[in-house]
Design a protein around this motif. Structure first.
Motif, PDB file in Angstrom:
ATOM      1  N   GLN A 238       7.014   2.709   1.391  1.00  0.00           N
ATOM      2  CA  GLN A 238       5.605   2.998   1.617  1.00  0.00           C
ATOM      3  C   GLN A 238       4.861   1.671   1.725  1.00  0.00           C
ATOM      4  OE1 GLN A 238       3.758   6.167  -0.452  1.00  0.00           O
ATOM      5  NE2 GLN A 238       5.385   7.539   0.206  1.00  0.00           N
TER       6      GLN A 238
ATOM      7  N   ARG B 291      -2.966   5.829  10.781  1.00  0.00           N
ATOM      8  CA  ARG B 291      -2.625   4.514  10.219  1.00  0.00           C
ATOM      9  C   ARG B 291      -1.201   4.070  10.565  1.00  0.00           C
ATOM     10  NH1 ARG B 291      -6.182   2.841   6.153  1.00  0.00           N
ATOM     11  NH2 ARG B 291      -7.755   4.404   5.620  1.00  0.00           N
TER      12      ARG B 291
ATOM     13  N   GLY C 131       0.834  -1.192   0.000  1.00  0.00           N
ATOM     14  CA  GLY C 131       0.000   0.000   0.000  1.00  0.00           C
ATOM     15  C   GLY C 131       0.865   1.236   0.000  1.00  0.00           C
TER      16      GLY C 131
ATOM     17  N   GLU D 243      -2.391  -0.577   3.235  1.00  0.00           N
ATOM     18  CA  GLU D 243      -3.493  -0.147   2.381  1.00  0.00           C
ATOM     19  C   GLU D 243      -4.133   1.134   2.907  1.00  0.00           C
ATOM     20  OE1 GLU D 243      -6.339  -3.222   1.986  1.00  0.00           O
ATOM     21  OE2 GLU D 243      -5.089  -4.444   0.666  1.00  0.00           O
ATOM     22  N   GLY D 244      -4.634   1.935   1.975  1.00  0.00           N
ATOM     23  CA  GLY D 244      -5.307   3.175   2.341  1.00  0.00           C
ATOM     24  C   GLY D 244      -4.987   4.251   1.324  1.00  0.00           C
ATOM     25  N   PRO D 245      -5.429   5.474   1.577  1.00  0.00           N
ATOM     26  CA  PRO D 245      -5.157   6.573   0.647  1.00  0.00           C
ATOM     27  C   PRO D 245      -3.668   6.730   0.402  1.00  0.00           C
ATOM     28  CG  PRO D 245      -6.728   7.241   2.337  1.00  0.00           C
ATOM     29  CD  PRO D 245      -6.202   5.905   2.741  1.00  0.00           C
ATOM     30  N   ARG D 246      -3.297   6.826  -0.856  1.00  0.00           N
ATOM     31  CA  ARG D 246      -1.885   6.897  -1.212  1.00  0.00           C
ATOM     32  C   ARG D 246      -1.401   8.326  -1.177  1.00  0.00           C
ATOM     33  NH1 ARG D 246       1.707   3.500  -3.159  1.00  0.00           N
ATOM     34  NH2 ARG D 246       3.487   4.296  -4.336  1.00  0.00           N
ATOM     35  N   HIS D 247      -0.261   8.514  -0.520  1.00  0.00           N
ATOM     36  CA  HIS D 247       0.360   9.830  -0.452  1.00  0.00           C
ATOM     37  C   HIS D 247       1.060  10.133  -1.773  1.00  0.00           C
ATOM     38  CE1 HIS D 247       2.947  13.109   0.702  1.00  0.00           C
ATOM     39  NE2 HIS D 247       4.000  12.388   0.400  1.00  0.00           N
TER      40      HIS D 247
ATOM     41  N   ASN E  78       0.863   9.860   7.382  1.00  0.00           N
ATOM     42  CA  ASN E  78       1.206   8.762   8.290  1.00  0.00           C
ATOM     43  C   ASN E  78       2.684   8.428   8.111  1.00  0.00           C
ATOM     44  OD1 ASN E  78      -1.688   7.872   9.135  1.00  0.00           O
ATOM     45  ND2 ASN E  78      -1.762   7.951   6.895  1.00  0.00           N
TER      46      ASN E  78
ATOM     47  N   SER F 296      -0.176   4.201   2.168  1.00  0.00           N
ATOM     48  CA  SER F 296      -0.721   5.154   3.135  1.00  0.00           C
ATOM     49  C   SER F 296       0.245   5.501   4.264  1.00  0.00           C
ATOM     50  CB  SER F 296      -2.027   4.613   3.735  1.00  0.00           C
ATOM     51  OG  SER F 296      -1.785   3.498   4.559  1.00  0.00           O
TER      52      SER F 296
END
Length: 262
Positions: free
Chosen positions: A203, A251, A189, A206-210, A217, A191
């Protein structure tokens, strides 16, 4: 699905030199240890320093043993895959370690492993396949895993002896990077950004990708602290409480994903 991170490459010459250098640090530390020190407990179950040193000799000696055997037909495991696969082999490794520890003095075991390593390695191409316990691996990949073994167990040895031992910079960097990559493979992921300066940034989770600016996070820690977390020598909550790790963002809790290698 999150994008797969690009596989990291390691300089073969630097990796070979790192294994040799870290092995020499271990040999220097073991020379002259008395029976009381060799019988001292370690943080590895009921292994004493004697079993720990035998295991280190076995980890390096595996290079020579594999080179003396026929090459398997095709690669099956990468260096990163080795991290996940090794945990299932604890029983066999324990049995072999105890048998080896009973066969000779610890310093002698290390000397044998070092001599065989120095004899066989210069003639071996990096793409030579080895029949490792976890599956067929390229020699260059297997040597990366030897850096992990040496660095992790040098830290175990230092803890058991109550002293500080030196680390080859390249060996420490290689171990840090491989374990960071193993985290990214286990928890893919984008996030969370994990920083282990000056050696690794990955990185994961899972989650919103920077994509730009300061990541929401972030986890940051020192190389040896990261290695202890990744191998179960240090508990995540303890490390955060003691400020050995900084973790910001909702996260940025890696506890569900650790340890990676026991």
């Amino acid at each position: 699905m999150p994008p797969r991170p690009r596989a990291r490459t390691y300089d073969p010459a630097k990796t070979r030199a790192a294994v040799t250098a870290q092995l020499e640090h271990v040999r220097d530390a073991v020379r002259g240890l008395g029976e009381e020190q060799l019988a001292a407990p370690t943080r590895l179950g009921d292994w004493t320093v004697r079993e720990l040193v035998a295991h280190l000799s076995m980890a390096v000696g595996a290079v020579g043993r594999h080179l003396e055997r026929p090459a398997p037909p095709a690669p099956e495991v990468t260096a990163t895959g080795w991290v996940a696969a090794t945990a299932a082999l604890g029983g066999d490794i324990d049995d072999d370690t105890r048998s080896l520890a009973a066969s000779a003095a610890p310093a002698e075991l290390l000397d044998r492993a070092a001599a065989r390593f120095a004899e066989l390695l210069p003639q071996a191409p990096g793409d030579r396949l080895l029949a490792a316990r976890v599956g067929a691996m390229r020699l260059d990949d297997f040597l990366v895993t030897r850096c992990v073994e040496l660095v992790v167990h040098t830290d175990d040895l230092a803890a058991a002896l109550g002293t500080t031992l030196p680390y080859d910079r390249q060996a420490l960097a290689t171990a840090t990077r491989l374990l960071a990559d193993a985290l990214a493979a286990k928890a893919p992921g984008g996030s969370v950004e994990v920083r282990v300066p000056p050696y690794a940034v990955v990185q994961c989770v899972e989650g919103p990708r920077h994509t730009r600016g300061t990541p929401p996070n972030v986890v940051e820690t020192a190389p040896l602290t990261w290695i202890r977390l990744a191998t179960g020598r240090l508990d995540w909550s303890e490390a955060v409480e003691e400020a050995d790790v900084t973790a910001s963002g909702e996260r940025a809790d890696l506890a569900p994903h650790l340890p990676l290698l026991a």
